[in-house]
Design a protein around this motif. Structure first.
Motif, PDB file in Angstrom:
ATOM      1  N   LEU A  49       0.606   4.283  -2.859  1.00  0.00           N
ATOM      2  CA  LEU A  49       0.329   5.688  -2.548  1.00  0.00           C
ATOM      3  C   LEU A  49       1.481   6.584  -2.976  1.00  0.00           C
ATOM      4  O   LEU A  49       1.259   7.680  -3.518  1.00  0.00           O
ATOM      5  CB  LEU A  49       0.043   5.845  -1.051  1.00  0.00           C
ATOM      6  CG  LEU A  49      -1.237   5.165  -0.565  1.00  0.00           C
ATOM      7  CD1 LEU A  49      -1.307   5.186   0.956  1.00  0.00           C
ATOM      8  CD2 LEU A  49      -2.459   5.808  -1.177  1.00  0.00           C
ATOM      9  N   ASN A  50       2.708   6.138  -2.778  1.00  0.00           N
ATOM     10  CA  ASN A  50       3.879   6.899  -3.172  1.00  0.00           C
ATOM     11  C   ASN A  50       3.905   7.109  -4.682  1.00  0.00           C
ATOM     12  O   ASN A  50       4.100   8.230  -5.166  1.00  0.00           O
ATOM     13  CB  ASN A  50       5.140   6.167  -2.686  1.00  0.00           C
ATOM     14  CG  ASN A  50       6.408   6.907  -2.976  1.00  0.00           C
ATOM     15  OD1 ASN A  50       7.049   6.652  -3.985  1.00  0.00           O
ATOM     16  ND2 ASN A  50       6.793   7.802  -2.083  1.00  0.00           N
ATOM     17  N   THR A  63       0.816  -1.219   0.000  1.00  0.00           N
ATOM     18  CA  THR A  63       0.000   0.000   0.000  1.00  0.00           C
ATOM     19  C   THR A  63       0.845   1.262   0.000  1.00  0.00           C
ATOM     20  O   THR A  63       0.559   2.202  -0.734  1.00  0.00           O
ATOM     21  CB  THR A  63      -0.967  -0.005   1.197  1.00  0.00           C
ATOM     22  OG1 THR A  63      -1.809  -1.166   1.089  1.00  0.00           O
ATOM     23  CG2 THR A  63      -1.832   1.239   1.221  1.00  0.00           C
ATOM     24  N   TRP A  64       1.897   1.313   0.815  1.00  0.00           N
ATOM     25  CA  TRP A  64       2.710   2.530   0.886  1.00  0.00           C
ATOM     26  C   TRP A  64       3.327   2.854  -0.469  1.00  0.00           C
ATOM     27  O   TRP A  64       3.436   4.021  -0.847  1.00  0.00           O
ATOM     28  CB  TRP A  64       3.768   2.446   1.991  1.00  0.00           C
ATOM     29  CG  TRP A  64       4.976   1.618   1.662  1.00  0.00           C
ATOM     30  CD1 TRP A  64       5.174   0.298   1.965  1.00  0.00           C
ATOM     31  CD2 TRP A  64       6.155   2.057   0.981  1.00  0.00           C
ATOM     32  NE1 TRP A  64       6.405  -0.115   1.497  1.00  0.00           N
ATOM     33  CE2 TRP A  64       7.031   0.960   0.891  1.00  0.00           C
ATOM     34  CE3 TRP A  64       6.563   3.271   0.431  1.00  0.00           C
ATOM     35  CZ2 TRP A  64       8.281   1.020   0.291  1.00  0.00           C
ATOM     36  CZ3 TRP A  64       7.814   3.338  -0.180  1.00  0.00           C
ATOM     37  CH2 TRP A  64       8.663   2.217  -0.244  1.00  0.00           C
ATOM     38  N   GLN A  65       3.726   1.824  -1.224  1.00  0.00           N
ATOM     39  CA  GLN A  65       4.309   2.063  -2.538  1.00  0.00           C
ATOM     40  C   GLN A  65       3.250   2.527  -3.537  1.00  0.00           C
ATOM     41  O   GLN A  65       3.511   3.405  -4.354  1.00  0.00           O
ATOM     42  CB  GLN A  65       5.022   0.814  -3.054  1.00  0.00           C
ATOM     43  CG  GLN A  65       6.321   0.541  -2.323  1.00  0.00           C
ATOM     44  CD  GLN A  65       7.042  -0.683  -2.852  1.00  0.00           C
ATOM     45  OE1 GLN A  65       6.429  -1.610  -3.393  1.00  0.00           O
ATOM     46  NE2 GLN A  65       8.349  -0.702  -2.673  1.00  0.00           N
TER      47      GLN A  65
END
Length: 135
Positions: free
Chosen positions: A20-21, A16-18
């Motif tokens: 969003l990034n 998820t963090w990637q």
């Protein structure tokens, strides 16, 4: 309503963090390349001034790496604005290192994790026909 369409396509298998990034970086790439698509600053009821945003919606799709490669190629063939993001860019620490990581990517096997596309609405729809909205 709009002559153009902005679409971001992000690889489905990323943490998820990637996701969003990548989404954030692609959106800034579209904004930087299309200053005419930026609206006026916002102001709240107390007169506090805020920054500007794109004047049109951004649609976010999910895809696998092969679908990303195919969409990138089709968008380039249609002379659309394409903003790419490759997996190696996650391991860099600055813009110059990102450029170097991207420079060594082979066009036919680019390890894309996302692309941003802006172009005529019907053209973007054709490039992304069959793609599903990101879940």
């Amino acid at each position: 309503m709009f002559d153009t369409k902005v679409a971001l396509v992000v690889r489905n298998d990323l943490p998820t963090w990637q996701k969003l990034n990548v989404t954030a970086f692609l959106a800034t790439g579209i904004a930087a390349a299309a200053p005419e698509a930026i609206g006026k600053p916002y102001m709240d009821a107390s007169g506090t001034r805020y920054g500007s945003m794109l004047v049109q919606p951004i649609v976010v799709f999910g895809a696998d790496v092969e679908e990303l490669r195919h969409a990138r190629q089709k968008a380039i063939e249609r002379s659309m604005l394409v903003i790419p993001y490759v997996e190696a860019m996650f391991r860099t620490g600055n813009d110059e290192a990102n450029r170097q990581a991207f420079l060594v990517e082979a066009v036919d096997s680019m390890n894309l994790v996302g692309i941003g596309i802006r172009g005529p609405k019907n053209g973007v729809d054709k490039v992304l026909k069959g793609f599903e909205l990101h879940a």
